[in-house]
Scaffold this active site. Sequence first.
Site, PDB file in Angstrom:
ATOM      1  N   ASP A  42       0.838  -1.207   0.000  1.00  0.00           N
ATOM      2  CA  ASP A  42       0.000   0.000   0.000  1.00  0.00           C
ATOM      3  C   ASP A  42       0.871   1.254   0.000  1.00  0.00           C
ATOM      4  OD1 ASP A  42       0.842  -0.838   2.586  1.00  0.00           O
ATOM      5  OD2 ASP A  42      -0.453   0.700   3.457  1.00  0.00           O
ATOM      6  N   GLU A  43       0.264   2.328  -0.447  1.00  0.00           N
ATOM      7  CA  GLU A  43       0.825   3.671  -0.319  1.00  0.00           C
ATOM      8  C   GLU A  43       2.289   3.770  -0.752  1.00  0.00           C
ATOM      9  OE1 GLU A  43      -1.758   5.569   3.247  1.00  0.00           O
ATOM     10  OE2 GLU A  43      -0.187   4.218   3.942  1.00  0.00           O
TER      11      GLU A  43
END
Lengths: 538, 535
Positions: free
Chosen positions: B330-331
């Site tokens: 993620d991210e």
Amino acid sequence: MLRQLFFVISIAVVALANSQRKLSLDFPTPLLGNTSPGSVWPQPESHVSTAETFPVAVESFMFTYASKSNKCDLVYEAFKRYGAIIINSAGDQKLRFRPLTTPMLTGLEVNLMAPCEDYPSLDMDESYALDINSMAVATLTAKSVWGILRGMESFSQLLWESDSGQIVANKTNIIDKPRYAHRGILLDTSRHYQPVNVILENIDGMAYNKINVFHWHIVDDQSFPYVSSVYPDLSAKGAYNPITHIYTIEDVAEVIEYARLRGIRVVPEFDTPGHSTSMGKGQPGLLTECYTGSSPNGNYGPINPTVNTTYTFIQNLFTEVKSSFKDAYIHLGGDEVSFSCWQSNPAINNWMKSHNMTGDYKKLEQVYIQQVLDISAAIGYSYIVWQEVVDNGVKVKADTVVEVWINNHPDNELAKVTALGYRALLAAPWYLDYISTGEDWKRYYSYEPSNFNGTAEQKKLLIGGEACLWGEYVDGSNVTPRLWPRASAVAERLWSPETVNDVDAATPRLHQHRCRMVQRGIPAEPLHPGYCKHEWRN
Amino acid sequence: MGCRDFFAVCLLLVGAVHATGKLGYPAPLLGETSPGSVWPQPHTVTASPQLYTIDIQAFRFEYLQTSQRCHVADEAFKRYQLLISRSGIKAKFHDKYSTSVISVLPVMITGPCEDMPSLDMKEGYILDVGSNPLLNASSVWGVLRGLETFSQMIWEDPSGQAVANKTHIIDEPRYAHRGLLLDTARHFLPVNVILENLEAMAYNKFNVFHWHIVDAQSFPYVSTVYPNLHLKGSYSSLNLVYTPEMIAQVIEFARLRGIRVVPEFDTPGHTYSWGLGQPGLLTTCYTGGKPNGDVGPINPTVNSSYTFIKNLFTEVRGQFKDKYIHLGGDEVPFDCWKSNPNITTWMAAHNMSGDYAKLEQVYIQQVIDITGAIGFSYIVWQEVIDNGVKAKDDTVVEVWINNHPEVEMAKVTALGYRTILAAPWYLEELTVGEDWKKYYSYEPTNFNGTAQQKALVIGGEACLWGEYVDATNISPRLWPRASAVAERLWSPETVNDVDAATPRLHQHRCRMVQRGIPAEPLHPSYCVFDWMNRK
């Protein structure tokens, strides 16, 4: 050795560390261990220290009186408490690293320059002066036992654990006094019962934050845990459980004594004429019967202000309360009085007609409040009321203290209340039951109470504030971490000078203080990612 | 008192009290609001008002003659015997129901013993409380769930006797993956706090502990292959780390409760703390042609990154017994990769200039290949798919972004991936009041998709990210809010009435408190045994 001002150095180091890492980090910089060792919370009015440190003789540390000092039981009890705190502050490493070569700080000499006092009060003097220099014994001077208590708390916070595990204190001079005389925390024991040991734990938390009033919202609609010996049915029928969820006379005395020893007033609130449903369960006839059409509908409203039995009851109950709670003040509540039940009741309407106040329910409220104020005053009580009493135009006595809680331009309300000449307490910005994600302490910290339109004289009528943790969603399982360190932000706002208001400067100190509370056994929750040198272990 | 006779009746009465609403203040939840009710609600409960006395002091579980005998069940018998004997009931044992005293619950396991819980485990069971009591399950995991249910059915009748209603329960979970994420990187969580919450997970029939063990802030995992990771990346290598022994303790504790431990080693972003102990792993960021001292995600263009991942994950695989690892993903910010001239050169050489999603894909695919070769199955956060990375078919995708998660669920399942939903259940987000109702009311299958797509939803997770929680406050923040998610994931879709759930959840919250979990209150209330009340 460096002799520069210690706090300037420490703040600069933290700022540097932040800026070094902030460049790249796409995540919040954690608060790592000792972020501001030896800092004091709430920040003293004047705190000058240097980088020079003295090792502290933790195991043999002595509290003594100066030769001319008055000696009080209350101070002696504080010697014992802070002796234990200092021993425990040494963590796991207290038996190692005993330097024999450097001058050690071996004790604190206390000089109380005034007679002993037994109970804290609104007028108490909490100022003190504290000095740690190259002498082996530090000195603490105050004009009252209360100042000694505050000074001992500051002293205990000045001690910190160096990287080698040695407890040390910087060379320090503190001259301190509170900004406001009333620095309170409200706990609500009606929506949920809070066990006595949980209350005591939080009184410890208050002492670590120089909070000096425990506003005990002891009863409300939901339950009546206060055990009255005059009206035993109140708790027998109004408590959640009349055996396990009550405060006996002994419990109340224990709380008051525990608080007294820490210089904390216990101000009970018996909120009337609304918020009194649980009172009605054990005192038939006290509450107003609500009507639908011309018959009672089984519901009850506020206390019935039109019958004499009401005032006899209040007088007897408050007389008992006055003798159990030692403080000069009682909180009379008076908030959120709903008129609909009064409006529905024909007997009340008849009474109002015969007293020439048909349809004027505010006037009816005023009749009630004024009688309760008269009763309270006759018993010898001073009193605090919630703002609605004044908002509703009830004429109260000049010495009434008005607590502002509605968070819709509380500045306007403070301007109004003080313009009327009443002393005021501010609670509105500090309702800690309003939780949200993230670091809400910054908002509490940044609210400046004196930011309202008014003369210097009006500003002086603001005597303090309160952090309120209403009890709908807290009980023994979660009240303490929800309260701390969020209430600490309010504590500094109310104690420290107005100019101590920089959130960034406060952050490393507050993290340090939170970790200190954890180490002392208060499960204060974290502010932000990071860790404490001594983490909570359950 | 009237409520004590039969809990179906009781629910009606409590509902009535709530409905009046004339009080002008919220009606408190008073003590025993739904005695003997089970949380999460079983699939089918047929209960009668007839009561059986439970001999809680001498209570024991016994295998039927023909049953398999399994170590996991043996251990559970001991735990639940203790739990039942300490149920807080004074148990004045007299012969009021002499013909109907239950002191033994026979247990039948029809299938072979299993040692480790898995995504495919069978958790169904049939429980009869009556004149011929029996707990019957095809696996030891079903026995665990049935024992928990049985322990919740015991309540104290007005005479102080421990009783249970005559009941027939047929139960199985709606979803196979019912997880709870705890984050030990933003704050370290001591092992005893993790164990306390595994205990609470068992009380709520959660079956996955998603251990977000490391992140940008700290690396508490002790690797024996790369000891510098924790020595330099943890908050304190002395006491804020998880040693192999501690991890084994957590896994064993969870295993005995039928809870899988799925570790997350999130890469290539969220890895700042990794870089402290593994120089060269992270991308050097540049400003104006020069390194600026910052580091970004893992450098996907050098072989040493993959050697490192392979060695580390091989160690992880040997330790964490579950088939699954969570790979994060993620991210991932692209700006540091963009700033680095070596990466730009490498991308040009590989014909992907400017396509940083492609670069991410190169990384993720290699990590997935490595992971697959080690024998791990894997879960990733939704961005991996959102960024167009082609993941393998058997990847499980966890949906966390709470901006129309139903659209994301439709998309991910349309691509044919199995999915776990977390978005509505981020428990670190705080609001005033009873947010459990929001969690409870979220229906995971409410998205546009075929029945086949819906079947790809294998469960969900309640996530308590660690920014603002540590040992001081984590348990009351988690419970009973996570319990709402537990029922959503276990019970049938039709069990979704907040008002009906309220008295049961209060009862369950009080039960957790009585068992030693500081679960916070829902609402103004009291429990017969309130937390820390010495009276």
